[in-house]
Each structure stands twice: as structure tokens, then as C-alpha cells.
Design a protein around this motif. Structure first.
Motif, PDB file in Angstrom:
ATOM      1  N   ASP A   1      -9.152 -25.888  34.664  1.00 15.43           N
ATOM      2  CA  ASP A   1      -7.789 -25.147  34.483  1.00 15.43           C
ATOM      3  C   ASP A   1      -6.612 -26.086  34.437  1.00 15.43           C
ATOM      4  OD1 ASP A   1      -6.421 -22.876  34.921  1.00 15.43           O
ATOM      5  OD2 ASP A   1      -6.693 -22.676  36.861  1.00 15.43           O
ATOM      6  N   PHE A   2      -5.718 -25.613  34.091  1.00 13.55           N
ATOM      7  CA  PHE A   2      -4.337 -26.298  33.907  1.00 13.55           C
ATOM      8  C   PHE A   2      -3.202 -25.472  34.367  1.00 13.55           C
ATOM      9  CE2 PHE A   2      -1.127 -28.415  31.149  1.00 13.55           C
ATOM     10  CZ  PHE A   2      -1.108 -29.401  32.262  1.00 13.55           C
ATOM     11  N   SER A   3      -2.358 -25.999  35.315  1.00 13.59           N
ATOM     12  CA  SER A   3      -0.985 -25.211  35.594  1.00 13.59           C
ATOM     13  C   SER A   3       0.204 -25.557  34.760  1.00 13.59           C
ATOM     14  CB  SER A   3      -0.741 -25.385  37.164  1.00 13.59           C
ATOM     15  OG  SER A   3       0.538 -24.553  37.496  1.00 13.59           O
ATOM     16  N   LEU A   4       0.034 -25.183  33.575  1.00 14.54           N
ATOM     17  CA  LEU A   4       1.148 -25.750  32.658  1.00 14.54           C
ATOM     18  C   LEU A   4       2.715 -25.433  33.475  1.00 14.54           C
ATOM     19  CD1 LEU A   4       2.229 -26.899  29.932  1.00 14.54           C
ATOM     20  CD2 LEU A   4       2.203 -24.556  29.041  1.00 14.54           C
ATOM     21  N   GLY A   5       2.781 -24.249  34.178  1.00 18.39           N
ATOM     22  CA  GLY A   5       4.243 -24.030  34.525  1.00 18.39           C
ATOM     23  C   GLY A   5       4.641 -25.135  35.705  1.00 18.39           C
ATOM     24  N   GLU A   6       3.743 -25.660  36.589  1.00 21.05           N
ATOM     25  CA  GLU A   6       4.039 -26.519  37.472  1.00 21.05           C
ATOM     26  C   GLU A   6       4.657 -27.936  36.733  1.00 21.05           C
ATOM     27  OE1 GLU A   6       0.780 -27.138  40.256  1.00 21.05           O
ATOM     28  OE2 GLU A   6       1.059 -25.192  41.067  1.00 21.05           O
ATOM     29  N   VAL A   7       3.844 -28.369  35.643  1.00 21.42           N
ATOM     30  CA  VAL A   7       4.109 -29.524  34.864  1.00 21.42           C
ATOM     31  C   VAL A   7       5.485 -29.384  34.162  1.00 21.42           C
ATOM     32  CG1 VAL A   7       3.334 -31.074  33.184  1.00 21.42           C
ATOM     33  CG2 VAL A   7       1.668 -30.013  34.501  1.00 21.42           C
ATOM     34  N   MET A   8       5.611 -28.286  33.550  1.00 24.31           N
ATOM     35  CA  MET A   8       6.991 -27.987  32.766  1.00 24.31           C
ATOM     36  C   MET A   8       8.231 -28.034  33.731  1.00 24.31           C
ATOM     37  SD  MET A   8       6.207 -28.216  29.741  1.00 24.31           S
ATOM     38  CE  MET A   8       7.899 -27.629  29.047  1.00 24.31           C
ATOM     39  N   GLY A   9       7.746 -27.447  35.068  1.00 23.78           N
ATOM     40  CA  GLY A   9       8.779 -27.479  36.154  1.00 23.78           C
ATOM     41  C   GLY A   9       9.216 -28.992  36.422  1.00 23.78           C
ATOM     42  N   SER A  10       8.242 -29.808  36.569  1.00 22.50           N
ATOM     43  CA  SER A  10       8.575 -31.344  36.691  1.00 22.50           C
ATOM     44  C   SER A  10       9.424 -31.881  35.577  1.00 22.50           C
ATOM     45  CB  SER A  10       7.136 -32.006  37.158  1.00 22.50           C
ATOM     46  OG  SER A  10       6.815 -31.598  38.110  1.00 22.50           O
ATOM     47  N   ILE A  11       9.054 -31.602  34.482  1.00 24.21           N
ATOM     48  CA  ILE A  11       9.563 -32.162  33.036  1.00 24.21           C
ATOM     49  C   ILE A  11      10.977 -31.595  33.082  1.00 24.21           C
ATOM     50  CG2 ILE A  11       9.683 -31.871  30.745  1.00 24.21           C
ATOM     51  CD1 ILE A  11       6.530 -31.839  30.584  1.00 24.21           C
ATOM     52  N   GLU A  12      11.282 -30.526  33.502  1.00 25.40           N
ATOM     53  CA  GLU A  12      12.596 -30.059  33.333  1.00 25.40           C
ATOM     54  C   GLU A  12      13.607 -30.534  34.637  1.00 25.40           C
ATOM     55  OE1 GLU A  12      15.583 -27.530  31.921  1.00 25.40           O
ATOM     56  OE2 GLU A  12      13.407 -27.968  31.086  1.00 25.40           O
ATOM     57  N   LYS A  13      13.026 -30.929  35.655  1.00 27.79           N
ATOM     58  CA  LYS A  13      13.644 -31.452  37.026  1.00 27.79           C
ATOM     59  C   LYS A  13      14.120 -32.956  36.191  1.00 27.79           C
ATOM     60  CE  LYS A  13      11.829 -29.095  40.763  1.00 27.79           C
ATOM     61  NZ  LYS A  13      11.067 -29.367  42.211  1.00 27.79           N
ATOM     62  N   VAL A  14      13.163 -33.676  35.539  1.00 26.18           N
ATOM     63  CA  VAL A  14      13.425 -34.844  35.132  1.00 26.18           C
ATOM     64  C   VAL A  14      14.587 -34.909  34.078  1.00 26.18           C
ATOM     65  CG1 VAL A  14      12.620 -36.953  34.060  1.00 26.18           C
ATOM     66  CG2 VAL A  14      11.354 -35.965  35.505  1.00 26.18           C
ATOM     67  N   PHE A  15      14.467 -34.008  33.128  1.00 28.54           N
ATOM     68  CA  PHE A  15      15.575 -33.892  32.120  1.00 28.54           C
ATOM     69  C   PHE A  15      16.836 -33.523  32.841  1.00 28.54           C
ATOM     70  CE2 PHE A  15      17.642 -31.905  28.396  1.00 28.54           C
ATOM     71  CZ  PHE A  15      17.187 -33.007  27.527  1.00 28.54           C
ATOM     72  N   ASP A  16      16.775 -32.700  33.809  1.00 28.35           N
ATOM     73  CA  ASP A  16      17.983 -32.162  34.461  1.00 28.35           C
ATOM     74  C   ASP A  16      18.791 -33.502  35.141  1.00 28.35           C
ATOM     75  OD1 ASP A  16      17.750 -29.639  33.938  1.00 28.35           O
ATOM     76  OD2 ASP A  16      17.073 -29.157  35.847  1.00 28.35           O
ATOM     77  N   ALA A  17      18.010 -34.371  35.577  1.00 29.10           N
ATOM     78  CA  ALA A  17      18.370 -35.872  36.106  1.00 29.10           C
ATOM     79  C   ALA A  17      18.995 -36.457  35.150  1.00 29.10           C
ATOM     80  CB  ALA A  17      17.311 -36.287  36.885  1.00 29.10           C
ATOM     81  N   ILE A  18      18.206 -36.694  33.676  1.00 25.11           N
ATOM     82  CA  ILE A  18      19.086 -37.220  32.675  1.00 25.11           C
ATOM     83  C   ILE A  18      20.185 -36.729  32.292  1.00 25.11           C
ATOM     84  CG2 ILE A  18      18.531 -38.083  30.500  1.00 25.11           C
ATOM     85  CD1 ILE A  18      15.607 -38.335  31.021  1.00 25.11           C
ATOM     86  N   SER A  19      20.220 -35.406  32.369  1.00 16.75           N
ATOM     87  CA  SER A  19      21.498 -34.503  31.943  1.00 16.75           C
ATOM     88  C   SER A  19      22.662 -34.993  32.766  1.00 16.75           C
ATOM     89  CB  SER A  19      21.258 -33.124  31.447  1.00 16.75           C
ATOM     90  OG  SER A  19      20.044 -32.984  30.542  1.00 16.75           O
ATOM     91  N   LEU A  20      22.184 -35.143  33.997  1.00 20.57           N
ATOM     92  CA  LEU A  20      23.327 -35.446  34.929  1.00 20.57           C
ATOM     93  C   LEU A  20      23.995 -36.660  34.656  1.00 20.57           C
ATOM     94  CD1 LEU A  20      22.203 -34.302  38.462  1.00 20.57           C
ATOM     95  CD2 LEU A  20      24.105 -33.330  37.103  1.00 20.57           C
ATOM     96  N   GLU A  21      23.073 -37.675  34.362  1.00 17.33           N
ATOM     97  CA  GLU A  21      23.576 -39.069  33.850  1.00 17.33           C
ATOM     98  C   GLU A  21      24.408 -39.034  32.371  1.00 17.33           C
ATOM     99  OE1 GLU A  21      20.379 -41.624  33.813  1.00 17.33           O
ATOM    100  OE2 GLU A  21      19.987 -41.588  35.925  1.00 17.33           O
ATOM    101  N   CYS A  22      23.704 -38.114  31.518  1.00 16.89           N
ATOM    102  CA  CYS A  22      24.346 -38.032  30.183  1.00 16.89           C
ATOM    103  C   CYS A  22      24.611 -36.747  29.943  1.00 16.89           C
ATOM    104  CB  CYS A  22      23.293 -38.570  29.290  1.00 16.89           C
ATOM    105  SG  CYS A  22      22.679 -40.302  29.741  1.00 16.89           S
ATOM    106  N   PRO A  23      25.882 -35.923  30.481  1.00 13.46           N
ATOM    107  CA  PRO A  23      26.018 -34.541  30.291  1.00 13.46           C
ATOM    108  C   PRO A  23      26.220 -34.394  28.681  1.00 13.46           C
ATOM    109  CG  PRO A  23      27.966 -35.916  31.205  1.00 13.46           C
ATOM    110  CD  PRO A  23      26.551 -36.649  31.054  1.00 13.46           C
TER     111      PRO A  23
END
Length: 516
Positions: A320-342
Motif C-alpha cells: 500500500d502507498f499513501s500518495l496523498g501524504e507524499v504529495m502534501g509534503s511535496i507541496e509544502k516544499v514547493f510552497d517554501a521555494i515559492s516564498l523564496e522565489c515568488p
């Protein structure tokens, strides 16, 4: 292995203040190669990429699934000089803001200067495409050198963009002007092809070096001086672009300061993608369907469902694999990058807005607007220098007869001379950029409001140039005078039913004894 080690060392110190990075040519060239690989989306490939993943303890199969580096560099390449080029150097082309929003600071020569700028930028330099290319390469690599090339044979002034890895030394003054530089690279000489056999005589290599300063241009072959040409201009005809200013002469790339977060993003995404593939090909265990001898596992067939049969109690299980949890983590990292690079999400933000006016959008993306203008200021300074040096050199060639009989293009430089650069006759600046430009309706509304204002102070606060404010005030005064003449009004006296009235004293028509 030395090249790989140097490249990995460049990655280790990426974004740090390191004197070695400026003095060690091998390390610097390795860094440029890796920066370009990042832009191309292959930064984790090859021996250097594998070493980088190991040394930074990243997932061994990390790929550049997403590439914020390319998006960030392309953003500035597109927006710093957006719009068409004017063949006459004007600020607008058919109502649209020009790519070079020039403000001429030498009004006596404004028309001639704009024509010369148009000839260089659109005519000889092809800046409709090459201008954005210069910005893109600088954003990717952090620094680029552009040489002004005086070619008397073609009768033109051209530009040469130089890969920064070929620059072994560069000297700048406090204002960032190039005072001298050294180029060095290996030349592969294939010789002249034999016309009868079609073969090349053989390949030889030698090291070329070029040293340029205020005194001259010196060309070397394997450290042996072969040619020396005096510098007749009084300045070094080159500019050094930097995307972000660092502590030394070398600039920092667009990705500076965000590489760790981008690594984390691609590591998570690559791991998640691989895990999905593993899940797709994972065997389905069917308990109670047979003996261990009946196990079937075919991992080569991607379309098939792999099954393993066991003797245990009935049931079906798989990974089994929880894709939603992983994509949530990915989205948080990308949000952090977007704060540095709006810049990465600015248009996404605009598309999410509804019923917002143009000024409202501009306020909402003011953070990106400020970054764009900060970056544009760095490029504008060097762009203006290129134009000034190009015009001065072309004027020198045109006025000294070096080009012979002049064509219409060359005649545009006759109003100037080689001394025009120092004399301030080529002074210019560029207007600030706007990420979201005014619509025609917004511009018309703004200009109509300006038209009704005649007070010089208010016009200055509205950003109207001083000479234009004087013209507006003069036109308003002329209209008032014309109305005074038409209606016979002088010095603010009132108008009677049959014409102007005149004050003649207490017993006159306007005095206390006047008939009511």
C-alpha cells in the motif's frame, strides 16, 4: 576523476562565500557546467551528479522531475526586456511599451541619439532575440561577458557574448565598469581540408589567451605573444553582467540560495514516483490459492498483475502507498521555494484573482515587481554602457573616414564622436518596468486626468517631466488668454449682458450709484 572532484567541490560550496571559487579556474568552470546542467534538467545525471547525490545524502535515483531553475531564469529573460524594439529608439512602438524604455538625458541630441540606438539595437545587434538571450545566460550562470567588436571590414559594430568559463581574470572598478580582462581556452585546429581527398590533415590543439586593458588588445598562442593592437578608444569595450551581486567580481545565479530546497523537492518527487512504479509492479499475494511451488512473478511485463500464491488462509494483500501524504509534503516544499522565489507562481496568483482592477493586480504582485526592477537595474546599467560604447566607436569610425563612403546606416552616427561618451552627450537611463502593464483604457484615463492639471507642483508629483509640465502650463495659459480675447475679459473683470463692464468709480456703472 579530478574534474568530477572539482565539480562536486563546486556543488558543496554552492552559494557560499568562498575565495577559492573565484581564484580556482577548474572549480569555477565545473560550477558553470553544473549550473547549465541544472537549467537543462540533467543536474543529477552522470558521474558528477551521482557524486553530488552521494555527498549530499540524497536518494540515489533522484531526477529533476520539476525544474524551478529553468522557470526562474526564463522569467527574467522574458520580462526584463519585454516588448518590441523601436527602429528609431522610441519608448513606444505602435502604442506598446518598447523593450528599451530609454529616457535621453541629453535633450539637444535626443533625436540623433535615439536613431543611433535604434540602428545598433535592432539593426546590427539583433536585440529582438539576443537581448533576452544575454539575460537568460546570466541568470543561469551568474555572470557573462559581452564584448563590443569593432569590425572595420564590414563597417559595423557587433557584440560577442562570452562563456564565463573562458574568463580567467577580470578587473572591475567600484561602479562595475570593466577595466581589464583575460580570456583563455583551448583551440582545436583541424587544418584545411584537402580538396582532392576530402580529408583533414590532422587535428592539433593549442591554448589561446587574450588580454584586454586600456592600453591594448594582446593575443597569445601557448603563452607566446602573436599580436598586439593598441586600444584607441580610451575605455575597455566590454561589460560584465551579474544576475545577483556577490562579494567578489563574480555574480550569483538565479538559483542562488534555493538549491537545497530544490534538491529536497526533486528527491521527494523522484522517490514518490519510483514508489508508485514499485506499487504498480508489486505482486498480489493470494493466500490459500496453491502451494509455494505455484509462485508466479513476472516483473518484466508492465501490463501484467504479478501474483504470488501461498497455502495460508484465504485473502489478498499487496503493498500500500499513501500518495496523498507524499504529495502534501511535496507541496509544502514547493510552497517554501515559492516564498523564496515568488516569481515562480506570480501568474498563478493573478489567475486566481477575480474582479480585480489593473492597479489592484499590480499592488498584489508588488513583491515580484520590486524583484524585477532590482534585476532590471543591473542589466540596464550594462545595456546602456554597450549602447554608449557602440555609438562612440561607430562615430569615431564614421567621422575619421575609416569606413570610406558611408551608407545610410553609418550616417546615423555622424552627430557624435569618440569623445561623446566622456562628454555626457550619450547620457541616458531606462524607465522602471511593470510586470502587469497598463491597458490602453487605463493609460487613456490617466492621461486625461493629467491633461486637466496645470499646476507645476501637481504635475511633478504625477511624474510628468519638467519640460512637459512647462508645455502643459504654457498651453493652459494660452487657452486662457485666447478665451480672454474672445470674450473681452481682461485682468479678471466680470462680463455684463452686452459685453465687458468697466469700473469707473463710485458713481460709475459698477459703483454704489449704479442702477439696479
Amino acid at each position: 576523476m579530478s574534474a568530477v572532484n572539482a565539480a562536486v567541490d563546486a556543488w558543496r560550496t554552492f552559494g557560499s562565500v568562498d575565495d577559492t571559487a573565484e581564484s580556482d579556474l577548474v572549480k569555477r568552470r565545473a560550477r558553470f557546467a553544473l549550473l547549465y546542467a541544472l537549467y537543462a534538467g540533467v543536474g543529477y545525471r552522470g558521474p558528477t551528479g551521482l557524486r553530488y547525490l552521494t555527498d549530499h545524502e540524497l536518494y540515489a535515483e533522484t531526477r529533476q522531475v520539476v525544474n524551478p531553475v529553468k522557470a526562474l531564469c526564463d522569467f527574467y529573460a522574458v520580462h526584463v526586456y519585454s516588448g518590441p524594439l523601436s527602429p528609431t529608439g522610441e519608448q513606444e512602438v505602435e502604442g506598446e511599451d518598447a523593450a528599451l524604455p530609454l529616457v535621453v538625458l541629453a535633450p539637444k541630441q535626443e533625436k540623433a541619439l535615439r536613431l543611433a540606438v535604434g540602428q545598433l539595437s535592432q539593426g546590427w545587434w539583433g536585440w529582438d532575440t539576443n537581448l533576452s538571450h544575454r539575460v537568460r545566460q546570466t541568470e543561469i550562470l551568474g555572470s557573462t561577458l559581452t564584448e563590443v567588436v569593432d569590425d572595420p571590414l564590414t563597417g559595423k559594430i557587433t557584440l560577442s557574448l562570452v562563456w564565463p568559463g573562458a574568463v580567467t581574470d577580470i578587473t572591475l572598478d567600484a561602479a562595475g565598469n570593466v577595466k581589464g580582462y583575460v580570456l583563455e581556452y583551448v583551440v582545436t585546429d583541424t587544418g584545411i581540408r584537402d580538396r582532392e581527398t576530402g580529408r583533414l590533415p590532422g587535428v592539433s590543439t593549442w591554448r589561446y589567451k587574450k588580454v584586454v586593458d586600456a592600453s591594448g588588445f594582446y593575443h597569445y598562442r601557448d603563452d607566446r605573444l602573436e599580436k598586439a593592437v593598441p586600444n584607441p578608444y580610451g575605455f575597455v569595450p566590454a561589460v560584465w553582467d551579474r544576475a545577483k551581486l556577490g562579494w567578489g567580481s563574480w555574480g550569483e545565479p538565479a538559483v542562488h540560495g534555493s538549491q537545497t530546497a530544490i534538491d529536497e523537492l526533486n528527491e521527494l518527487w523522484s522517490h514518490a514516483d519510483d514508489r508508485l512504479h514499485q506499487m504498480f509492479s508489486a505482486p498480489v499475494v493470494v493466500s490459500g490459492a496453491g502451494t509455494f511451488d505455484a509462485i508466479s512473478f513476472d516483473k518484466a511485463r508492465r501490463a501484467a498483475i504479478n501474483t504470488i500464491a501461498t497455502q495460508q488462509t484465504g485473502g489478498v494483500s499487496t503493498i500500500d502507498f499513501s500518495l496523498g501524504e507524499v504529495m502534501g509534503s511535496i507541496e509544502k516544499v514547493f510552497d517554501a521555494i515559492s516564498l523564496e522565489c515568488p516569481e515562480l507562481r506570480v501568474y498563478e496568483r493573478i489567475r486566481e484573482m477575480s474582479q480585480v482592477t489593473g492597479p489592484g493586480i499590480r499592488r498584489a504582485v508588488a513583491d515580484v515587481d520590486h524583484r524585477l526592477n532590482e534585476r532590471a537595474a543591473l542589466y540596464d546599467r550594462q545595456t546602456i554602457k554597450l549602447l554608449q560604447m557602440g555609438i562612440a566607436i561607430a562615430a569615431w569610425r564614421a567621422t575619421t573616414g575609416a569606413w570610406g563612403e558611408l551608407n545610410d546606416q553609418q550616417k546615423k552616427f555622424l552627430p557624435f564622436s569618440i569623445e561623446s561618451f566622456k562628454a555626457g552627450e550619450l547620457d541616458m537611463m531606462m524607465s522602471p518596468r511593470a510586470l502587469v502593464k497598463e491597458s490602453l483604457l487605463e493609460k487613456t484615463d490617466r492621461l486625461l486626468k493629467v491633461e486637466g492639471v496645470t499646476d507645476p507642483w501637481f504635475l511633478a508629483q504625477m511624474g510628468v517631466p519638467e519640460d512637459e509640465a512647462k508645455r502643459i502650463a504654457g498651453a493652459a495659459e494660452a487657452r486662457r488668454a485666447a478665451m480672454a480675447d474672445a470674450f473681452g475679459v481682461a485682468n479678471g473683470q466680470p462680463v455684463g449682458p452686452t459685453g465687458p463692464t468697466t469700473a469707473t468709480g463710485p458713481s460709475g456703472p459698477t459703483g454704489p450709484g449704479a442702477p439696479r
